[in-house]
Scaffold this motif. Structure first.
Motif, PDB file in Angstrom:
ATOM      1  N   ILE A  73     -13.185  14.112  -4.307  1.00 53.09           N
ATOM      2  CA  ILE A  73     -12.150  14.849  -3.598  1.00 53.09           C
ATOM      3  C   ILE A  73     -12.817  16.042  -2.915  1.00 53.09           C
ATOM      4  CG2 ILE A  73      -9.999  16.145  -3.847  1.00 53.09           C
ATOM      5  CD1 ILE A  73      -9.416  14.406  -6.306  1.00 53.09           C
ATOM      6  N   VAL A  74     -12.747  16.050  -1.604  1.00 55.50           N
ATOM      7  CA  VAL A  74     -13.406  17.118  -0.850  1.00 55.50           C
ATOM      8  C   VAL A  74     -12.465  18.310  -0.762  1.00 55.50           C
ATOM      9  CG1 VAL A  74     -14.370  17.758   1.369  1.00 55.50           C
ATOM     10  CG2 VAL A  74     -14.757  15.475   0.448  1.00 55.50           C
ATOM     11  N   THR A  75     -12.945  19.477  -1.220  1.00 53.31           N
ATOM     12  CA  THR A  75     -12.043  20.626  -1.278  1.00 53.31           C
ATOM     13  C   THR A  75     -12.326  21.686  -0.214  1.00 53.31           C
ATOM     14  OG1 THR A  75     -13.515  21.437  -2.983  1.00 53.31           O
ATOM     15  CG2 THR A  75     -11.425  20.507  -3.715  1.00 53.31           C
ATOM     16  N   THR A  76     -13.453  21.558   0.503  1.00 52.24           N
ATOM     17  CA  THR A  76     -13.710  22.550   1.544  1.00 52.24           C
ATOM     18  C   THR A  76     -13.713  21.835   2.887  1.00 52.24           C
ATOM     19  OG1 THR A  76     -16.079  22.155   1.551  1.00 52.24           O
ATOM     20  CG2 THR A  76     -15.253  23.859   0.060  1.00 52.24           C
ATOM     21  N   ASN A  77     -13.573  22.616   3.982  1.00 52.25           N
ATOM     22  CA  ASN A  77     -13.633  21.941   5.275  1.00 52.25           C
ATOM     23  C   ASN A  77     -15.001  22.151   5.931  1.00 52.25           C
ATOM     24  OD1 ASN A  77     -13.261  24.568   5.694  1.00 52.25           O
ATOM     25  ND2 ASN A  77     -11.293  24.386   6.763  1.00 52.25           N
ATOM     26  N   GLU A  78     -15.987  22.447   5.080  1.00 47.85           N
ATOM     27  CA  GLU A  78     -17.321  22.624   5.614  1.00 47.85           C
ATOM     28  C   GLU A  78     -18.313  21.748   4.870  1.00 47.85           C
ATOM     29  OE1 GLU A  78     -17.227  27.366   6.482  1.00 47.85           O
ATOM     30  OE2 GLU A  78     -17.915  26.660   4.533  1.00 47.85           O
ATOM     31  N   ALA A  79     -19.371  21.409   5.572  1.00 50.43           N
ATOM     32  CA  ALA A  79     -20.468  20.723   4.905  1.00 50.43           C
ATOM     33  C   ALA A  79     -21.628  21.702   4.847  1.00 50.43           C
ATOM     34  CB  ALA A  79     -20.864  19.497   5.695  1.00 50.43           C
ATOM     35  N   THR A  80     -22.568  21.462   3.942  1.00 52.46           N
ATOM     36  CA  THR A  80     -23.742  22.322   3.886  1.00 52.46           C
ATOM     37  C   THR A  80     -24.926  21.559   4.443  1.00 52.46           C
ATOM     38  OG1 THR A  80     -22.865  23.356   1.927  1.00 52.46           O
ATOM     39  CG2 THR A  80     -25.192  23.707   2.384  1.00 52.46           C
ATOM     40  N   LEU A  81     -25.595  22.191   5.397  1.00 54.63           N
ATOM     41  CA  LEU A  81     -26.759  21.569   5.988  1.00 54.63           C
ATOM     42  C   LEU A  81     -27.986  22.260   5.433  1.00 54.63           C
ATOM     43  CD1 LEU A  81     -26.455  19.730   8.820  1.00 54.63           C
ATOM     44  CD2 LEU A  81     -28.263  21.292   9.362  1.00 54.63           C
ATOM     45  N   LYS A  82     -28.884  21.473   4.878  1.00 51.98           N
ATOM     46  CA  LYS A  82     -30.070  22.108   4.305  1.00 51.98           C
ATOM     47  C   LYS A  82     -31.318  21.551   4.977  1.00 51.98           C
ATOM     48  CE  LYS A  82     -32.466  23.214   0.132  1.00 51.98           C
ATOM     49  NZ  LYS A  82     -32.733  22.949  -1.251  1.00 51.98           N
ATOM     50  N   ILE A  83     -32.107  22.441   5.532  1.00 50.91           N
ATOM     51  CA  ILE A  83     -33.342  22.026   6.171  1.00 50.91           C
ATOM     52  C   ILE A  83     -34.478  22.395   5.231  1.00 50.91           C
ATOM     53  CG2 ILE A  83     -34.738  22.220   8.242  1.00 50.91           C
ATOM     54  CD1 ILE A  83     -32.394  23.454   9.630  1.00 50.91           C
ATOM     55  N   ALA A 137     -46.609  28.792   1.280  1.00 48.87           N
ATOM     56  CA  ALA A 137     -45.197  29.091   1.101  1.00 48.87           C
ATOM     57  C   ALA A 137     -44.370  28.043   1.819  1.00 48.87           C
ATOM     58  CB  ALA A 137     -44.880  30.459   1.652  1.00 48.87           C
ATOM     59  N   ARG A 138     -43.169  27.864   1.340  1.00 53.00           N
ATOM     60  CA  ARG A 138     -42.309  26.880   1.941  1.00 53.00           C
ATOM     61  C   ARG A 138     -40.981  27.553   2.198  1.00 53.00           C
ATOM     62  NH1 ARG A 138     -40.362  22.048  -1.620  1.00 53.00           N
ATOM     63  NH2 ARG A 138     -38.407  23.166  -1.500  1.00 53.00           N
ATOM     64  N   THR A 139     -40.399  27.282   3.326  1.00 56.02           N
ATOM     65  CA  THR A 139     -39.129  27.918   3.606  1.00 56.02           C
ATOM     66  C   THR A 139     -38.051  26.861   3.753  1.00 56.02           C
ATOM     67  OG1 THR A 139     -40.359  29.531   4.847  1.00 56.02           O
ATOM     68  CG2 THR A 139     -37.982  29.596   5.072  1.00 56.02           C
ATOM     69  N   ASP A 140     -36.965  27.074   3.058  1.00 52.81           N
ATOM     70  CA  ASP A 140     -35.805  26.211   3.232  1.00 52.81           C
ATOM     71  C   ASP A 140     -34.699  27.055   3.848  1.00 52.81           C
ATOM     72  OD1 ASP A 140     -37.253  24.335   1.928  1.00 52.81           O
ATOM     73  OD2 ASP A 140     -36.211  24.562   0.007  1.00 52.81           O
ATOM     74  N   VAL A 141     -33.900  26.429   4.708  1.00 53.38           N
ATOM     75  CA  VAL A 141     -32.791  27.156   5.307  1.00 53.38           C
ATOM     76  C   VAL A 141     -31.532  26.349   5.054  1.00 53.38           C
ATOM     77  CG1 VAL A 141     -31.897  28.157   7.426  1.00 53.38           C
ATOM     78  CG2 VAL A 141     -34.340  27.790   7.166  1.00 53.38           C
ATOM     79  N   ILE A 197     -33.922  16.973   6.630  1.00 54.03           N
ATOM     80  CA  ILE A 197     -32.668  17.708   6.687  1.00 54.03           C
ATOM     81  C   ILE A 197     -31.590  16.897   5.992  1.00 54.03           C
ATOM     82  CG2 ILE A 197     -33.435  18.151   9.016  1.00 54.03           C
ATOM     83  CD1 ILE A 197     -30.893  18.043  10.121  1.00 54.03           C
ATOM     84  N   ASP A 198     -30.762  17.623   5.294  1.00 51.46           N
ATOM     85  CA  ASP A 198     -29.865  16.950   4.375  1.00 51.46           C
ATOM     86  C   ASP A 198     -28.464  17.554   4.504  1.00 51.46           C
ATOM     87  OD1 ASP A 198     -29.108  15.426   2.071  1.00 51.46           O
ATOM     88  OD2 ASP A 198     -29.153  17.329   0.968  1.00 51.46           O
ATOM     89  N   LEU A 199     -27.488  16.671   4.605  1.00 51.83           N
ATOM     90  CA  LEU A 199     -26.116  17.117   4.812  1.00 51.83           C
ATOM     91  C   LEU A 199     -25.328  16.817   3.550  1.00 51.83           C
ATOM     92  CD1 LEU A 199     -24.693  18.186   7.306  1.00 51.83           C
ATOM     93  CD2 LEU A 199     -23.982  15.870   7.805  1.00 51.83           C
ATOM     94  N   SER A 200     -24.707  17.837   2.943  1.00 51.63           N
ATOM     95  CA  SER A 200     -23.949  17.492   1.745  1.00 51.63           C
ATOM     96  C   SER A 200     -22.589  18.179   1.767  1.00 51.63           C
ATOM     97  CB  SER A 200     -24.722  17.911   0.505  1.00 51.63           C
ATOM     98  OG  SER A 200     -24.900  19.299   0.537  1.00 51.63           O
ATOM     99  N   THR A 201     -21.636  17.543   1.136  1.00 49.31           N
ATOM    100  CA  THR A 201     -20.309  18.114   1.064  1.00 49.31           C
ATOM    101  C   THR A 201     -19.941  18.244  -0.396  1.00 49.31           C
ATOM    102  OG1 THR A 201     -19.773  16.889   3.015  1.00 49.31           O
ATOM    103  CG2 THR A 201     -17.944  17.818   1.823  1.00 49.31           C
TER     104      THR A 201
END
Ligand code: PHE
Length: 626
Positions: A373-383, A502-506, A534-538
């Motif tokens: 059950i998706v409770t937010t109207n946003e997804a999180t994009l992680k690079i 070093a590694r940077t994630d955004v 890059i990864d898209l998660s909800t």
């Protein structure tokens, strides 16, 4: 309506031990052995346990006494109890607020019964699983409606059967036999669990607190767990108190129930958590924790089949003694005032609870709709692994602006990478290599790995690992799962040998409607940005979790707040003290100086409970006072 109990037609507990065992039967249930370990796992371990114990002592116990005394004073089910005493000071309370809280009690018991029965159904399934050596994989089992729904139905039918027959003889008699047996088995399982190799880390995690892990969410979870486990905040102790003869001592009875309940919860934790660590399962797995770990423990112990079978049988029994009390609360409402016969009420309420519980039964993969059950109207994009020197925040923003959409603030996380070294015996070489490939994909991402033989041992180096100590633990757990054990001291970390130190994630939030545009813009520009993936998660939740959050936690907190305000402030406190004094003559005698137990109790009920609960509730709605 008179406020005097009418023992002849409502029934009473036969003896002190009868009441204690029945109330402890209600309190000791899945909440102790199934819920407590996994909630502890999700909330960081020992610090949570500590707050939980504090909640039991300063909030749970005074409220349990209040519910019992309120129930015995009125001799009624929660709805009528609140209605009958509401005339005390205020018409508005009398007509609406009091009965509304009473109804909330009925709703909490009813709704929790609907999902509690699902888990109880699993316990029945696992009796079979263990005895028949079926080795069911938990995920497959819980996702299969053809198993979970019939088992759920069987459990609810059993509950209905006992409640419709009248509870006194059934529960009192069976609680006396089954509770000691449950306790005995808990000890057997604990001994096995504690003697597994690697168990001590789990014990440490469970018992030595790290208070930096505390926050508002953890405190709410601890308070919720205390209410859930003690059966306080449900109107249940009001109902059970209404069956208690005046000669019984509410204070010592309540104390024993709380002691047994807390004791079994701590034992439940000791049974599950060390085994989780020793066998390499993640401790924050959620509601499935016990069901994934314990079968693996039984597999490893002598007579594991018998002990395991008996254990799940007793877990079912502990669940029944709790679920009958949940069903009893709404049923008592129908029976009091002769709104319906006990039999009709039990059957009807039970069947509706089953229907309401179906979505919960399908929440573990049985149905996509209820499991995600998706409770937010946003997804999180992680690079991940963005090339920090080239891809400046400005550049990233330009790319995203090209997609013409609003995104949330960007969170940068820079990780210093390390090399992780360890050695295993030569015979374990192949197994280890396989494990490392798997680690790469999940818990311990690394750039590459190398292996070299060295005097009967093979040394492994994982290059550019992040997470420090966490990756050490992950690697050891993954190996332990395949029965390869290495001590913590045999794993070393050193600054990475690779040049990219070093590694940077955004990561940032993107509204659902725009995810495609942003995603495409980023991929098209990867020549300049140079990221690894890059990864898209909800974020999603399950129907089961929603029920547990609102009815199994929030509702209880609200009811408890109402009880402490109502009994502590609205009612005549002399009446309540007089009620407690019956059967406990020392209640008003000074304990030290001028202070009697009654004064301490009233102070906690009036001041401490409402303030603490209120602050925790505010925290729940995002207002942090501390
Ligand atoms: N206390 C029970 C448990 O720990 C759950 C329960 C709550 C039972 C309220 C009845 C009423 O499992």
């Amino acid at each position: 309506m008179s406020a005097t109990p009418s023992p002849d037609n409502r029934g009473q507990w036969g003896s002190k031990i009868g009441f204690i065992l029945a109330a402890a039967g209600s309190a000791v249930g899945l909440g102790n052995i199934w819920r407590f370990p996994y909630v502890t796992g999700e909330n960081g371990g020992a610090a949570f346990v500590f707050v939980y114990l504090a909640c039991v002592l300063i909030i749970g116990l005074p409220l349990m006494w209040a519910e019992l005394a309120f129930g015995r004073l009125t001799g009624k089910n929660p709805v009528d109890a609140f209605r009958d005493t509401g005339e005390a000071k205020n018409v508005w309370l009398y007509k609406f607020a009091g009965p509304a809280v009473g109804w909330l009690c009925l709703a909490a018991c009813f709704c929790v019964l609907s999902y509690y029965g699902v888990i109880a159904g699993w316990t029945i399934g696992y009796i079979y699983d263990t005895l028949a050596k079926a080795n069911l994989e938990f995920k497959t089992f819980a996702a299969n409606p053809n198993w979970v729904i019939p088992l759920f139905a069987v459990f609810i039918c059993g509950t209905i059967y006992i409640v419709q027959a009248g509870i006194e003889k059934g529960i009192e008699k069976w609680s006396k036999i089954l509770m000691p047996l449950l306790l005995g088995l808990v000890f057997v399982v604990i001994i096995r669990s504690l003697t597994l190799e690697g168990a001590s880390e789990g014990v440490k995690w469970f018992l030595s607190p790290d208070f930096s892990a505390l926050n508002g969410k953890v405190v709410l979870a601890a308070l919720g767990q205390a209410f859930f486990s003690l059966s306080v905040g449900w109107g249940l102790m009001i109902t059970y108190g209404s069956y208690m003869p005046k000669s019984q001592n509410i204070m010592s009875n309540g104390f024993w129930v709380a002691l047994m309940d807390t004791g079994v919860a701590l034992l439940g934790g000791l049974m599950v958590i060390p085994a989780v660590f020793a066998l390499g399962f993640p401790v924050d797995a959620g509601p499935t924790l016990t069901f994934e770990t314990l079968p693996a423990v039984f597999e490893k112990m002598p007579f594991g089949i018998v002990v395991g079978g008996l254990f799940f049988l007793l877990l079912t029994v502990a669940a029944v003694t709790s679920s009958i009390s949940m069903l009893e609360v709404p049923v008592s409402y129908f029976v009091d005032g002769k709104r319906a016969s006990r039999k009709k009420a039990a059957i009807l309420v039970g069947i509706v609870a089953f229907a309401v519980g179906l979505p919960s039964a399908l929440s573990f993969g049985g149905s996509e709709t209820f499991s995600k059950i998706v409770t937010t109207n946003e997804a999180t994009l992680k690079i991940t692994d963005i090339n920090a020197s080239v891809a400046t925040p400005e550049k990233l923003s330009t790319v995203i602006d090209g997609a013409e959409t609003e995104v949330g603030p960007m969170n940068y996380s820079v990780t210093n990478l390390e090399d992780l070294k360890f050695a295993v015996a030569e015979k374990d070489h192949n197994t280890t290599s396989g494990i490392i490939e798997a680690l790469k994909g999940e818990n311990v991402p690394h750039l590459k790995h190398s292996e070299s033989a060295n005097g009967g041992q093979v040394e492994f180096v994982l290059v550019s690992v992040d997470g420090g100590k966490k990756s050490v633990a992950e690697v050891r757990r993954a190996l332990a799962r395949k029965d390869i054990r290495i001590p913590e001291s045999a794993v070393s970390l050193s600054p990475t040998s690779d040049s990219a130190k070093a590694r940077t994630d955004v990561s940032f939030a993107v509204p659902h409607s725009n995810t495609n545009a942003v995603y495409t813009a980023l991929v098209e520009n990867n020549a300049t940005l140079g990221f690894a993936s890059i990864d898209l998660s909800t974020e999603s939740t399950t129907f089961f979790d929603i029920m547990d959050k609102y009815f199994g936690t929030l509702c209880l907190v609200i009811i408890s707040l109402s009880v402490s305000l109502y009994v502590g402030w609205m009612m005549d406190s002399r009446k309540m003290v007089a009620e407690m004094e019956q059967g406990c003559s020392g209640f008003t005698k000074p304990l030290f100086g001028n202070v009697a137990p009654a004064d301490i109790w009233i102070f906690f009920l009036r001041i401490v409970c409402p303030i603490v609960i209120f602050v925790v509730l505010l925290g729940k709605f995002g207002v942090e006072i501390f």
